[in-house]
Design a protein around this motif. Structure first.
Motif, PDB file in Angstrom:
ATOM      1  N   ALA A 248       4.909   5.902  -4.732  1.00  0.00           N
ATOM      2  CA  ALA A 248       5.234   6.057  -6.152  1.00  0.00           C
ATOM      3  C   ALA A 248       4.369   7.150  -6.788  1.00  0.00           C
ATOM      4  O   ALA A 248       4.842   7.943  -7.613  1.00  0.00           O
ATOM      5  N   LEU A 249       3.114   7.180  -6.396  1.00  0.00           N
ATOM      6  CA  LEU A 249       2.192   8.203  -6.897  1.00  0.00           C
ATOM      7  C   LEU A 249       2.656   9.600  -6.483  1.00  0.00           C
ATOM      8  O   LEU A 249       2.707  10.532  -7.308  1.00  0.00           O
ATOM      9  N   LEU A 250       3.015   9.741  -5.205  1.00  0.00           N
ATOM     10  CA  LEU A 250       3.453  11.051  -4.710  1.00  0.00           C
ATOM     11  C   LEU A 250       4.808  11.451  -5.294  1.00  0.00           C
ATOM     12  O   LEU A 250       5.052  12.634  -5.552  1.00  0.00           O
ATOM     13  N   SER A 251       5.681  10.475  -5.505  1.00  0.00           N
ATOM     14  CA  SER A 251       6.980  10.789  -6.100  1.00  0.00           C
ATOM     15  C   SER A 251       6.815  11.321  -7.520  1.00  0.00           C
ATOM     16  O   SER A 251       7.540  12.231  -7.947  1.00  0.00           O
ATOM     17  N   TRP A 252       5.863  10.758  -8.245  1.00  0.00           N
ATOM     18  CA  TRP A 252       5.590  11.252  -9.596  1.00  0.00           C
ATOM     19  C   TRP A 252       5.106  12.698  -9.535  1.00  0.00           C
ATOM     20  O   TRP A 252       5.500  13.533 -10.347  1.00  0.00           O
ATOM     21  N   ALA A 253       4.278  12.991  -8.545  1.00  0.00           N
ATOM     22  CA  ALA A 253       3.789  14.361  -8.384  1.00  0.00           C
ATOM     23  C   ALA A 253       4.939  15.315  -8.055  1.00  0.00           C
ATOM     24  O   ALA A 253       4.975  16.454  -8.552  1.00  0.00           O
ATOM     25  N   VAL A 254       5.889  14.861  -7.240  1.00  0.00           N
ATOM     26  CA  VAL A 254       7.048  15.701  -6.917  1.00  0.00           C
ATOM     27  C   VAL A 254       7.869  15.970  -8.171  1.00  0.00           C
ATOM     28  O   VAL A 254       8.294  17.104  -8.432  1.00  0.00           O
TER      29      VAL A 254
ATOM     30  N   ALA B  11       0.830  -1.203   0.000  1.00  0.00           N
ATOM     31  CA  ALA B  11       0.000   0.000   0.000  1.00  0.00           C
ATOM     32  C   ALA B  11       0.867   1.256   0.000  1.00  0.00           C
ATOM     33  O   ALA B  11       0.639   2.199  -0.774  1.00  0.00           O
ATOM     34  N   ILE B  12       1.886   1.270   0.859  1.00  0.00           N
ATOM     35  CA  ILE B  12       2.763   2.433   0.945  1.00  0.00           C
ATOM     36  C   ILE B  12       3.618   2.569  -0.315  1.00  0.00           C
ATOM     37  O   ILE B  12       3.866   3.682  -0.806  1.00  0.00           O
ATOM     38  N   THR B  13       4.059   1.453  -0.860  1.00  0.00           N
ATOM     39  CA  THR B  13       4.867   1.499  -2.084  1.00  0.00           C
ATOM     40  C   THR B  13       4.094   2.151  -3.216  1.00  0.00           C
ATOM     41  O   THR B  13       4.602   3.022  -3.930  1.00  0.00           O
ATOM     42  N   ALA B  14       2.837   1.745  -3.395  1.00  0.00           N
ATOM     43  CA  ALA B  14       2.013   2.308  -4.463  1.00  0.00           C
ATOM     44  C   ALA B  14       1.720   3.784  -4.220  1.00  0.00           C
ATOM     45  O   ALA B  14       1.780   4.607  -5.152  1.00  0.00           O
ATOM     46  N   PHE B  15       1.395   4.122  -2.983  1.00  0.00           N
ATOM     47  CA  PHE B  15       1.068   5.512  -2.648  1.00  0.00           C
ATOM     48  C   PHE B  15       2.310   6.395  -2.805  1.00  0.00           C
ATOM     49  O   PHE B  15       2.255   7.507  -3.359  1.00  0.00           O
TER      50      PHE B  15
ATOM     51  N   ARG C 298       6.868  16.195 -11.101  1.00  0.00           N
ATOM     52  CA  ARG C 298       6.146  17.111 -11.998  1.00  0.00           C
ATOM     53  C   ARG C 298       5.945  18.487 -11.372  1.00  0.00           C
ATOM     54  O   ARG C 298       5.250  19.334 -11.924  1.00  0.00           O
ATOM     55  N   GLY C 299       6.511  18.708 -10.193  1.00  0.00           N
ATOM     56  CA  GLY C 299       6.377  20.001  -9.538  1.00  0.00           C
ATOM     57  C   GLY C 299       5.019  20.228  -8.912  1.00  0.00           C
ATOM     58  O   GLY C 299       4.679  21.370  -8.566  1.00  0.00           O
ATOM     59  N   LEU C 300       4.255  19.162  -8.722  1.00  0.00           N
ATOM     60  CA  LEU C 300       2.920  19.294  -8.147  1.00  0.00           C
ATOM     61  C   LEU C 300       2.963  19.271  -6.620  1.00  0.00           C
ATOM     62  O   LEU C 300       2.024  19.721  -5.966  1.00  0.00           O
ATOM     63  N   LEU C 301       4.020  18.710  -6.067  1.00  0.00           N
ATOM     64  CA  LEU C 301       4.216  18.672  -4.617  1.00  0.00           C
ATOM     65  C   LEU C 301       5.677  19.012  -4.323  1.00  0.00           C
ATOM     66  O   LEU C 301       6.568  18.673  -5.115  1.00  0.00           O
ATOM     67  N   PRO C 302       5.946  19.625  -3.169  1.00  0.00           N
ATOM     68  CA  PRO C 302       7.330  19.992  -2.852  1.00  0.00           C
ATOM     69  C   PRO C 302       8.172  18.821  -2.355  1.00  0.00           C
ATOM     70  O   PRO C 302       9.396  18.847  -2.446  1.00  0.00           O
ATOM     71  N   PHE C 303       7.534  17.787  -1.819  1.00  0.00           N
ATOM     72  CA  PHE C 303       8.261  16.627  -1.306  1.00  0.00           C
ATOM     73  C   PHE C 303       7.272  15.464  -1.184  1.00  0.00           C
ATOM     74  O   PHE C 303       6.045  15.654  -1.292  1.00  0.00           O
ATOM     75  N   ASN C 304       7.811  14.282  -0.967  1.00  0.00           N
ATOM     76  CA  ASN C 304       7.002  13.076  -0.791  1.00  0.00           C
ATOM     77  C   ASN C 304       6.928  12.765   0.701  1.00  0.00           C
ATOM     78  O   ASN C 304       7.927  12.352   1.308  1.00  0.00           O
ATOM     79  N   VAL C 305       5.756  12.941   1.307  1.00  0.00           N
ATOM     80  CA  VAL C 305       5.620  12.745   2.754  1.00  0.00           C
ATOM     81  C   VAL C 305       5.814  11.276   3.159  1.00  0.00           C
ATOM     82  O   VAL C 305       5.989  10.991   4.345  1.00  0.00           O
ATOM     83  N   LEU C 306       5.777  10.369   2.197  1.00  0.00           N
ATOM     84  CA  LEU C 306       5.922   8.948   2.517  1.00  0.00           C
ATOM     85  C   LEU C 306       7.326   8.430   2.257  1.00  0.00           C
ATOM     86  O   LEU C 306       7.585   7.232   2.422  1.00  0.00           O
ATOM     87  N   PHE C 307       8.215   9.312   1.857  1.00  0.00           N
ATOM     88  CA  PHE C 307       9.586   8.881   1.571  1.00  0.00           C
ATOM     89  C   PHE C 307      10.226   8.254   2.807  1.00  0.00           C
ATOM     90  O   PHE C 307      10.078   8.747   3.919  1.00  0.00           O
ATOM     91  N   ASP C 308      10.904   7.114   2.587  1.00  0.00           N
ATOM     92  CA  ASP C 308      11.652   6.432   3.646  1.00  0.00           C
ATOM     93  C   ASP C 308      10.751   5.935   4.773  1.00  0.00           C
ATOM     94  O   ASP C 308      11.138   5.938   5.948  1.00  0.00           O
TER      95      ASP C 308
END
Length: 340
Positions: free
Chosen positions: A115-121, A109-113, A123-133
């Motif tokens: 990956a989604l947020l990393s793609w947004a980062v 679940a976290i891996t998929a989520f 593309r400049g849609l988010l400043p960072f991935n809150v689920l990183f690490d």
């Protein structure tokens, strides 16, 4: 309630499997106007229409697609800006913990989520991935677990010939389930299996030495196919499949199909080893064949420390010498296969 687009129609029979094609079709059919672009649902739409999504392996798209649906239920309407606040991480982890008793699912679940947020980062849609690490829940170390003689004996009493062949081949090659079911006859050489697998979109090259027991398995499968076809009417005969392993219809296995049949037989046998644990069994066979820890680590993608743990736990130097002597003697007299 608005009608959802029809992706697949099937009446009767077994429930259809979720495939990458169905996942992609669902993404393509989802109305783009159904979700604002600045929400998680909107992000899912954009991600599944992107070139990055199409570059993912088919199995990964299926897995992510399943989790996207669950993410959408919980967070779909949430504005993207919420995920620029680190406090949302706690909410996501609480959601993940619904599957805490199934730690591999929780990690997926976290891996998929993530990956989604990393793609947004990217593309400049988010400043960072809150689920990183994010720490993984599934951390059981099975690197030094192998199948031993009693496991093979119990399993053989419950398994079909097709599933037994899969177990034997896994123990003789160290291949993971996904590669095991896709292994083609064309990759079988005189001394080694050399094959560009499905991992990393075919860029991963696998080279596995062919042990005496591996040759025996190949010969056994071909002999069984020849005998079964000879017993059929000529118009009912079919050629040997392109893949080494196949189900009872002489069709290639799917990873899920083999996994399901394997678990049924394993549970009926009352053993707790996994299909993946056969990689450790293969390591012991390589040791007995005389390969070094570094050579075995290179084949399996392990560290020499992982290999050394198995050697010290299961394969004493005395046993290696005795087994090599037995194998040399059986080869000279045309003997059979020694199974650990």
């Amino acid at each position: 309630m608005a009608r959802r687009p029809l992706i697949l129609r099937k009446e009767g029979g077994t429930k259809p499997a979720i495939t990458a094609a169905l996942t992609d079709a669902a993404a393509a059919a989802r109305p783009t106007s159904a979700a604002p672009a600045d929400t998680i649902d909107g992000l899912i739409i954009r991600y599944t229409e992107s070139a990055a999504w199409k570059k993912l392996a088919a199995s990964t798209r299926v897995n992510y697609g399943t989790w996207h649906a669950r993410i959408s239920i919980k967070f779909g309407k949430a504005p993207l800006k919420v995920f620029a606040d680190r406090r949302i991480r706690a909410d996501v982890l609480d959601w993940r913990d619904r599957w805490a008793e199934q730690p591999r699912s929780a990690d997926a679940a976290i891996t998929a989520f993530s990956a989604l947020l990393s793609w947004a980062v990217d593309r400049g849609l988010l400043p960072f991935n809150v689920l990183f690490d994010t720490d993984r829940l599934y951390d059981q170390d099975r690197s030094d677990i192998i199948w031993e003689a009693d496991h093979f004996a119990a399993f053989a009493k419950e398994a079909s010939v097709e599933v037994q062949e899969a177990v034997d081949l896994a123990a003789a090659t160290g291949l993971r389930r996904g590669d095991l079911v896709r292994l083609p006859w064309s990759a079988i050489g005189e001394h080694a299996i050399v094959w560009h697998t499905g991992k990393s979109r075919g860029r991963t090259l696998v080279t596995v030495p062919i042990l005496p027991e591996t040759k025996e398995i190949f010969a056994r499968i071909k002999a069984r196919h020849t005998a079964e076809m000879a017993a059929k009417r000529k118009d009912k005969r079919k050629p040997l499949p392109d893949t080494v392993l196949s189900n009872s219809y002489w069709r290639p296995w799917t990873p899920m199909g083999l996994g399901s049949r394997f678990r049924d037989a394993r549970d009926a046998a009352g053993i707790t080893v996994h299909l993946h644990d056969l990689r450790g069994t293969f390591a012991t066979r390589c040791m007995i064949a005389g390969l070094t820890d570094q050579e075995i680590a290179d084949i399996l993608g392990w560290t020499t420390k992982d290999v050394s743990k198995i050697r010290s736990k299961y394969v004493s130097q005395h046993r290696v010498v005795v087994e090599i002597g037995k194998r040399d003697r059986s080869d000279k007299i045309g003997g059979g296969v020694n199974r650990l």
